[in-house]
Scaffold this motif. Structure first.
Motif, PDB file in Angstrom:
ATOM      1  N   SER A   1       0.825  -1.210   0.000  1.00 22.56           N
ATOM      2  CA  SER A   1       0.000   0.000   0.000  1.00 22.56           C
ATOM      3  C   SER A   1       0.859   1.259   0.000  1.00 22.56           C
ATOM      4  O   SER A   1       0.494   2.262  -0.615  1.00 22.56           O
ATOM      5  N   TRP A   2       2.012   1.208   0.654  1.00 22.45           N
ATOM      6  CA  TRP A   2       2.932   2.348   0.565  1.00 22.45           C
ATOM      7  C   TRP A   2       3.412   2.513  -0.877  1.00 22.45           C
ATOM      8  O   TRP A   2       3.505   3.626  -1.386  1.00 22.45           O
TER       9      TRP A   2
ATOM     10  N   TYR B   1       0.531   4.074  -2.757  1.00 25.73           N
ATOM     11  CA  TYR B   1       0.348   5.469  -2.354  1.00 25.73           C
ATOM     12  C   TYR B   1       1.439   6.371  -2.936  1.00 25.73           C
ATOM     13  O   TYR B   1       1.176   7.491  -3.366  1.00 25.73           O
ATOM     14  N   LEU B   2       2.672   5.863  -2.961  1.00 22.45           N
ATOM     15  CA  LEU B   2       3.800   6.641  -3.480  1.00 22.45           C
ATOM     16  C   LEU B   2       3.880   6.639  -5.005  1.00 22.45           C
ATOM     17  O   LEU B   2       4.767   7.267  -5.576  1.00 22.45           O
TER      18      LEU B   2
ATOM     19  N   PRO C   1      -2.066   3.005   3.662  1.00 19.73           N
ATOM     20  CA  PRO C   1      -0.775   2.557   4.187  1.00 19.73           C
ATOM     21  C   PRO C   1      -0.656   2.730   5.701  1.00 19.73           C
ATOM     22  O   PRO C   1      -0.009   1.925   6.368  1.00 19.73           O
ATOM     23  N   TRP C   2      -1.302   3.760   6.225  1.00 17.91           N
ATOM     24  CA  TRP C   2      -1.240   3.982   7.678  1.00 17.91           C
ATOM     25  C   TRP C   2      -1.998   2.896   8.426  1.00 17.91           C
ATOM     26  O   TRP C   2      -1.541   2.414   9.468  1.00 17.91           O
TER      27      TRP C   2
ATOM     28  N   THR D   1       0.063  -0.217   8.237  1.00 17.05           N
ATOM     29  CA  THR D   1       1.265  -0.073   9.050  1.00 17.05           C
ATOM     30  C   THR D   1       0.947  -0.314  10.527  1.00 17.05           C
ATOM     31  O   THR D   1       1.690  -1.011  11.222  1.00 17.05           O
TER      32      THR D   1
END
Length: 153
Positions: free
Chosen positions: A26-27, A30-31, A50-51, A54
């Protein structure tokens, strides 16, 4: 070809730590490293996703050390790792336009990581005479592996 290997490897990470793989995927989404907009996985690139993953990954790293945590090989745990591997593999696969192949490879990787990770951890635990050092090594391998996979995108 590298995208296929990365999708398989993120599945292996899911087999080691079920929430670390989707956190990393997901990071990546997102990036913008794994573009998923316009796909059923668009939610993986949302700012909050992502949060959430995480926080779940950190929670898993903590609860894995508890003595009452069930084996990764029981059906519920194994199934969760397969779903996590498929989701993560599909997200990584989307980076190369091979979402479905990424899903399949992520599932295969999750099975390999679950069974192989269990065997390696048991052997390390016997070598150390206790489980904690083996668990911490597995945590490191999962987190470092996830980071390197995202970096390779």
């Amino acid at each position: 070809m590298i995208i296929y290997a990365l999708a398989l490897l993120i599945g292996v990470v899911a087999g080691l730590r079920a929430m670390t793989a989707p956190a990393a995927a997901s990071w990546a989404a997102y990036l913008g490293l794994a573009p998923v907009s316009g796909t059923p996985l668009a939610f993986m690139g949302a700012a909050v996703t992502p949060w959430i993953f995480t926080v779940l990954a950190v929670g898993e790293l903590i609860t894995d050390q508890l003595p009452r945590t069930p084996s990764r090989k029981v059906p519920l745990q194994f199934g969760g790792r397969i779903i996590s591997g498929g989701l993560s593999g599909a997200t990584i696969g989307a980076a190369g336009g091979v979402l479905v192949a990424g899903l399949v490879l992520g599932v295969i990787g999750a099975v390999l990581g679950t069974l192989g990770g269990y065997e390696v951890r048991m052997r390390l635990a016997r070598l150390f005479g206790r489980d904690l050092p083996a668990a911490l090594i597995e945590d490191f391998v999962a987190v470092a592996g996830a980071f390197l996979i995202v970096k390779a995108l």
